[in-house]
Design a protein around this motif. Structure first.
Motif: not given
Length: 845
Positions: A103-105, A312-313, A368-372
């Motif tokens: 969920a956070a990732a 995102g890793s 941040q990766f997934y939000n961006e």
């Protein structure tokens, strides 16, 4: 900053060829050590996969810090292992932690500052790079048994996923070889048999594939199991442990800065550099040689250290100089197997230490990766991609299954949809929206880039999945409305129907990828089958049905015994309609008794594979002949060709390799077999050899002739690598134009066929009629880098030639049609050669 504890520095206080000694501080004696379970010290022998499994099972049984799972099975049915190691309180609520982490990732929740970092450590995906797999035993014992406060802190703040042997079949092939040649005293001589594995060596899996190139492609059960776990956990950091040449030292990323994937954010490289400080500090303390920012790139998203970067890793590649046995001489002195294990173990600990200390930075980066990515998707000029395939639902399903395994959502169109003046039919078209978590990954796998900042590639420069599957696709600006889109695609079970008894004949079309498998199953049941050389219409219970070139027809009058029951039994295994035809008289095309329906017989295939042959491409041919053709070929080494009985075989397949090892008598034997009616398939260097020996009536452009198109004048010594990169065709996708009237092209519905090209070898088109089955298009480059000087020459070349030799046929291709197992489109050419290779007549003389 303190990067390495005194405990870490003292791990290998005593090292010899026979054993590695390490000293976990305040060790829990109830935790079994590798020596207690296996009976020898790690590094004394190369561990087999069953020994790895046995030790991990014993450790998991005793330790409250460890949980062992079998996540899948290899081709040879060895279990794929994953051990989760963490503090007992984390192990007890593992699924809760996993759900919170996802969920956070994915950006659905903010990262919890107390959440553990998820660390993935994957070892020895290449089976003859064993130091990683062997070091995993030490790592697991160390983490399970140490009571050191630093280790307790690591376990509290990390979920550590250990995959000890990513290629069990290759691991055991190599372990057997190394162990069977070990003497009472280890022999360092690099000419010693122990250090020179036989073909195909232990690097690949059962089918001789490089599993480290299969993270994106997912053609093997080992990869499918691995990616299922990866997507379930979305680790923050991935350690990818390999080996390289014996005269090297130790490499860890960052790699060559100019050769990174354009889909990887800059922040990823910053974190990679930060983590490199931990590895450097650990190796410095042990006075170990190492290097960074050379040799290896981070471009191809389908390998273990780059796939994580578009998820995102932070993927980190480690490369240890290989002893390729128990001890071997090198330019740096004698390199022992324990030496190699020590470095991998040290780098495993530095990976954990760095990840824990950089825990918040890694958690925040993935969030941040997934939000961006979501914002980039909103700003993108396109909304997604439309995939369309009207004739082959199985090939489309194979592509959609691949996308789904990577957690990419795809939606079928339940109504016809128009966009940009084009119509997309319902139930044959699928929409891949960019507005989903895997935005960057989607952009990467649909990429058709041909220009890059750095044109030197360690691996391929193109991998566009729809091209590989020969599926039409287009980027669209607008999204289909909700009323047009169905639910997210799911793989459907086989839908069977009852065949109507008493028909004059039965027939099925040839376009679907399952059609050759259905045909093979029918031939195995001794049913009589004819292949249609032209389109025809048949009168059936459903009315007039259009059947196309290559359609397979079973005349009732030629069958025997309980043939209808056998036909029904086979039909139940496939998702393909078989039509019951009422009469032999057709309203269009040849009547069913015409000689335009040619006999189809069971292929008896010989695959040449052994020393001198490209083992990877031989394995790809083997795997696809089985998987897409339903046939297990006989495999014979080229050195045994002179002694075998060729009359047993209807087809011989020559994959890429060096056939100059064959004598004139071997050539005469092959030619005589062709003259009697055999079908020969040859690709890449095998095709060039056939042309040179006048088996194939064709002229060629050699690599030397191609290289001469790129000038080497006025270059300095420092320009060598750049020149080599420009002259090399590292891997690009090209478009060929098929002659759809040729039997080898039956089943294709479009003349345009994407093919994968990683060789500069070319065949010139034949001046004889009916021989050119496929030519490269006038503007052939679809994706990936190729020097501009090469493209005009490629556009003048032939992709596939076929002609008669006496009663036989020779078929030649300059590309590998079954590249890495995932080029399903061009693979059909090889399968057609097996079932329809006898049906054409092109004398080419």
């Amino acid at each position: 900053m303190k990067y390495v504890s005194l405990l870490t520095l003292a791990l290998f206080s005593c090292l010899s060829v026979a054993q590695i000694q390490y000293a976990p501080k305040a060790e829990n004696p109830s935790m079994p050590s590798p020596k207690q379970v296996l009976g020898f010290e790690v590094g004394q022998w190369h561990v087999r996969h069953d020994q790895i499994q046995h030790y991990f099972e014993q450790l998991a049984e005793k330790s409250s810090r460890a949980q062992l799972e079998i996540i899948g099975y290899s081709h040879e049915q060895r279990p794929m292992l994953q051990m989760v190691i963490s503090a007992p309180e984390n192990i007890n609520r593992l699924q809760e932690i996993r759900q919170q982490h996802l969920a956070a990732a994915r950006g659905d929740a903010k990262p919890n500052e107390h959440a553990p970092v998820v660390i993935w450590l994957g070892y020895s995906i290449h089976g003859n790079e064993p130091s990683g797999a062997n070091s995993s035993l030490l790592l697991a014992h160390y983490l399970a048994s140490s009571e050191d406060p630093q280790v307790i802190n690591w376990l509290k703040n990390a979920i550590i996923l250990v995959q000890p042997s990513l290629n069990p079949d290759g691991n055991d092939r190599f372990a057997l070889w190394a162990n069977m040649h070990k003497g009472a005293t280890a022999v360092a001589d690099r000419q010693h048999r122990e250090h020179n594995e036989p073909w195909p060596n232990g690097r690949p899996n059962h089918y001789w594939f490089d599993l480290n190139r299969d993270w994106l492609l997912l053609q093997h059960p080992e990869s499918q199991a691995r990616i299922a776990q990866y997507q379930q956990w979305l680790p923050n950091i991935v350690g990818d442990y390999h080996e390289m040449g014996t005269d090297s030292t130790f490499f860890f990323q960052p790699g060559i800065p100019s050769r990174n994937s354009p889909f990887t954010p800059e922040r990823n490289f910053e974190l990679t550099k930060k983590l490199a400080e931990y590895h450097a500090a650990a190796l410095d303390k042990n006075n170990k040689l190492y290097y960074t920012e050379e040799s290896f790139d981070d471009f191809y998203i389908g390998k273990g250290s780059t796939y994580p970067d578009v998820q995102g890793s932070v993927g980190i590649l480690f490369e240890q100089a290989s002893s390729r046995g128990h001890i071997q001489e090198s330019i740096n002195g004698e390199l022992s197997f324990p030496d190699t294990i020590q470095n991998q173990f040290t780098a495993s600990l530095s990976m954990i230490e760095g990840a824990v200390e950089q825990r918040l930075a890694l958690l925040n980066y993935q969030h941040q990766f997934y939000n961006e990515a979501k914002q980039e998707a909103r700003n993108d000029k396109i909304s997604g991609y439309i995939l369309t395939e009207s004739a082959d639902s199985s090939r489309m399903a194979a592509l959609l299954d691949n996308l789904q395994r990577h957690h990419i959502s795809v939606y079928p169109l339940r109504k016809e949809w128009k966009e940009g003046g084009e119509k997309y039919p319902a139930n044959k078209s699928y929409f891949v929206p960019l507005q989903q978590a895997q935005y960057r990954f989607i952009k990467a796998i649909f990429s058709t880039d041909t220009l890059f900042n750095d044109n030197t590639f360690y691996d391929v420069s193109a991998w566009t999945l729809p091209y590989a599957y020969n599926i039409q696709f287009k980027a669209v600006k607008n999204s289909p409305s909700k009323s047009v889109l169905g639910q997210s695609w799911q793989q459907q079970p086989i839908a069977t129907t009852e065949l109507v008894a008493g028909a004059y004949a039965y027939a099925f079309n040839w376009q679907d990828q399952q059609a050759p498998l259905l045909l093979q199953a029918l031939l195995a049941e001794n049913l009589v089958v004819r292949a249609a050389m032209n389109d025809f219409s048949a009168d059936t219970e459903q009315g007039q049905i259009e059947l196309h070139k290559g359609a397979m027809m079973l005349p009732a009058g030629l069958q025997s015994g309980d043939w209808f029951q056998r036909l029904q039994r086979v039909q139940q295994q496939f998702n393909l309609p078989i039509y019951a035809i009422n009469t032999g008289l057709t309203s269009k095309g040849s009547d069913l008794g015409s000689r335009n329906f040619v006999p189809v017989t069971m292929p008896k295939v010989l695959l040449i594979a052994g020393p001198g042959i490209n083992s990877t491409e031989a394995g790809e041919a083997w795997y696809n002949i089985e998987r897409l053709g339903g046939i297990s070929p006989s495999i014979v080494e080229p050195q045994r060709f002179a002694s075998i009985d060729l009359t047993r075989y209807s087809h011989i397949v020559l994959p890429d390799g060096n056939y100059n090892q064959w004598s004139d008598s071997d050539l005469a034997k092959l030619t005589a077999w062709l003259q009697r009616g055999g079908v020969l398939w040859a690709h890449k260097r095998a095709a060039m050899w056939a042309a040179e020996r006048n088996i194939l009536k064709a002229d060629t452009w050699s690599a030397k002739e191609m290289y001469s198109l790129i000038s080497a004048d006025d270059l300095s010594y420092a320009d060598q690598e750049q020149l080599g990169g420009k002259r090399r065709l590292a891997g690009a996708i090209y478009q060929a134009q098929l002659d759809l009237s040729h039997p080898l092209a039956f089943g294709f519905t479009r003349a345009e066929l994407p093919v994968f090209k990683n060789s500069v070898l070319l065949l010139k088109p034949s001046e004889q009629p009916f021989v050119n089955v496929a030519l490269y298009s006038e503007s052939p480059q679809l994706a990936g880098f190729t020097a501009a000087e090469y493209i005009p020459r490629i556009s003048q070349s032939a992709a596939l030639l076929a002609h008669n030799v006496g009663k036989g046929k020779v078929i030649a291709m300059t590309d590998n049609p079954v590249f890495r197992g995932y080029f399903f489109g061009s693979s059909r050419l090889l399968i057609n050669a097996l079932y329809l290779g006898h049906s054409f007549d092109a004398r080419g003389q």
